[in-house]
Design an enzyme around this catalytic site. Structure first.
Site, short mmCIF file in Angstrom:
data_model
loop_
_atom_site.label_atom_id
_atom_site.label_comp_id
_atom_site.label_asym_id
_atom_site.label_seq_id
_atom_site.Cartn_x
_atom_site.Cartn_y
_atom_site.Cartn_z
NE ARG A 27 -4.62 -1.46 10.01
CZ ARG A 27 -3.51 -0.81 9.70
NH1 ARG A 27 -3.56 0.25 8.94
NH2 ARG A 27 -2.34 -1.23 10.15
NE ARG A 34 2.07 -5.15 11.24
CZ ARG A 34 3.15 -4.95 10.47
NH1 ARG A 34 4.29 -5.57 10.73
NH2 ARG A 34 3.08 -4.13 9.44
NE ARG A 47 6.06 -0.75 10.18
CZ ARG A 47 4.87 -0.74 9.60
NH1 ARG A 47 4.74 -0.17 8.41
NH2 ARG A 47 3.82 -1.28 10.17
CE LYS A 107 -2.17 -1.09 3.84
NZ LYS A 107 -1.49 -2.36 4.20
NE ARG A 125 7.58 -3.08 5.88
CZ ARG A 125 6.28 -2.78 5.89
NH1 ARG A 125 5.64 -2.54 4.76
NH2 ARG A 125 5.62 -2.77 7.02
P1 AMP Z 1 0.66 0.30 9.24
O1 AMP Z 1 1.85 1.17 9.03
O2 AMP Z 1 -0.53 0.73 8.46
O3 AMP Z 1 0.99 -1.16 9.09
O4 AMP Z 1 0.23 0.49 10.80
C1 AMP Z 1 1.11 0.15 11.84
C2 AMP Z 1 0.33 0.06 13.14
O5 AMP Z 1 -0.23 1.34 13.44
C3 AMP Z 1 -0.85 -0.90 13.13
O6 AMP Z 1 -0.47 -2.24 13.40
C4 AMP Z 1 -1.71 -0.31 14.24
O7 AMP Z 1 -1.19 -0.61 15.53
C5 AMP Z 1 -1.52 1.19 14.01
N1 AMP Z 1 -2.54 1.74 13.07
C6 AMP Z 1 -2.34 2.24 11.83
N2 AMP Z 1 -3.49 2.65 11.27
C7 AMP Z 1 -4.45 2.38 12.19
C8 AMP Z 1 -5.86 2.55 12.20
N3 AMP Z 1 -6.53 3.05 11.15
N4 AMP Z 1 -6.54 2.16 13.32
C9 AMP Z 1 -5.90 1.64 14.38
N5 AMP Z 1 -4.58 1.43 14.42
C10 AMP Z 1 -3.85 1.80 13.34
#
Ligand code: AMP
Length: 217
Positions: A88, A173, A162, A13, A127
């Site tokens: 989400r 996740r 990360r 994404k 990554r």
């Molecule tokens: P991502 O970079 O999108 O993989 O997000 C990393 C982490 O941030 C996720 O595993 C959640 O803990 C948190 N996070 C990101 N976006 C959201 C969201 N829309 N709602 C809740 N937690 C989020």
């Protein structure tokens, strides 16, 4: 043009979102990136979000909603935006519709990038990301390594992994994605806004498929 980029962690994404943002001159708004910036800046939001993020769980909706409604009201989103990582869950999707209605906007297309779980795990474990936020280039130890180990080809800054890109957290996740986020495919399909994209294969080919879907919507 207001786009949603959906799909499990590691589907691409962020990578595709950057490309689309450059092509259509609209900002990529990633809730994960905003949250990570808050964690590294040590803000109140970051302190509240950190433990959820490191466990691979969702940060509570109320925290994310306030953050995203402020961001979407900013001037650079006036001509459109690409959302990565939000919504989400169904409650967030409903809230997003309300926030957008208040701004006289709506979603034009929700793109769901599909990648099999086994490939996602391989992608996420290897990554590495540039520490320079203005650059943010992504690499993979096996599939797309940097020329010099641990150093960004594009800007020379150090690369990092990360905290949640480790094997234990990746499982959590993917589970959260399946249980809470995947139902949004049906949510946006019912609203005739959803388009599935095959996220395997060369990056340029995936970008071309997405651009076709966006231009043909
Ligand atoms: P991502 O970079 O999108 O993989 O997000 C990393 C982490 O941030 C996720 O595993 C959640 O803990 C948190 N996070 C990101 N976006 C959201 C969201 N829309 N709602 C809740 N937690 C989020």
């Amino acid at each position: 043009m207001n786009l949603l980029l959906m799909g499990p962690p590691g589907a691409g994404k962020g990578t595709q979102g950057k490309r689309l943002g450059a092509k259509y001159s609209i900002p990529l708004v990633s809730t994960g990136d905003i949250l990570r910036a808050n964690v590294s800046d040590g803000t109140d939001l970051g302190k509240k979000a950190k433990s959820f993020m490191n466990a691979g769980e969702l940060v509570p909706d109320a925290l994310v909603l306030e953050m995203i409604s402020d961001r979407l009201a900013q001037e650079d989103c006036a001509k459109g935006f690409i959302l990565d990582g939000f919504p989400r869950n169904t409650a967030q999707a409903e809230s997003l519709a309300g926030v957008l209605e208040g701004l006289s906007k709506s979603i034009d297309l929700a793109l769901g990038i599909d990648v099999p779980d086994a490939e996602l795990v391989k992608r996420l474990c290897g990554r590495r990301i540039c520490t320079n936020k203005a650059c943010g280039s992504g690499y993979h130890l096996d599939f797309d390594p940097p020329k010099a180990e641990g150093i960004c080809d594009d800007c020379g800054s150090e690369l990092y992994q990360r905290a949640d890109d480790c094997e234990e957290t990746i499982g959590a996740r993917l589970k959260v994605y399946g249980e809470q986020t995947a139902p949004l495919i049906e949510y946006y399909t019912e609203r005739k806004l959803f388009k599935a994209i095959d996220g395997t294969g060369p990056l340029d080919g995936i970008t071309a498929i997405i651009v076709d879907a966006v231009d043909g919507r």
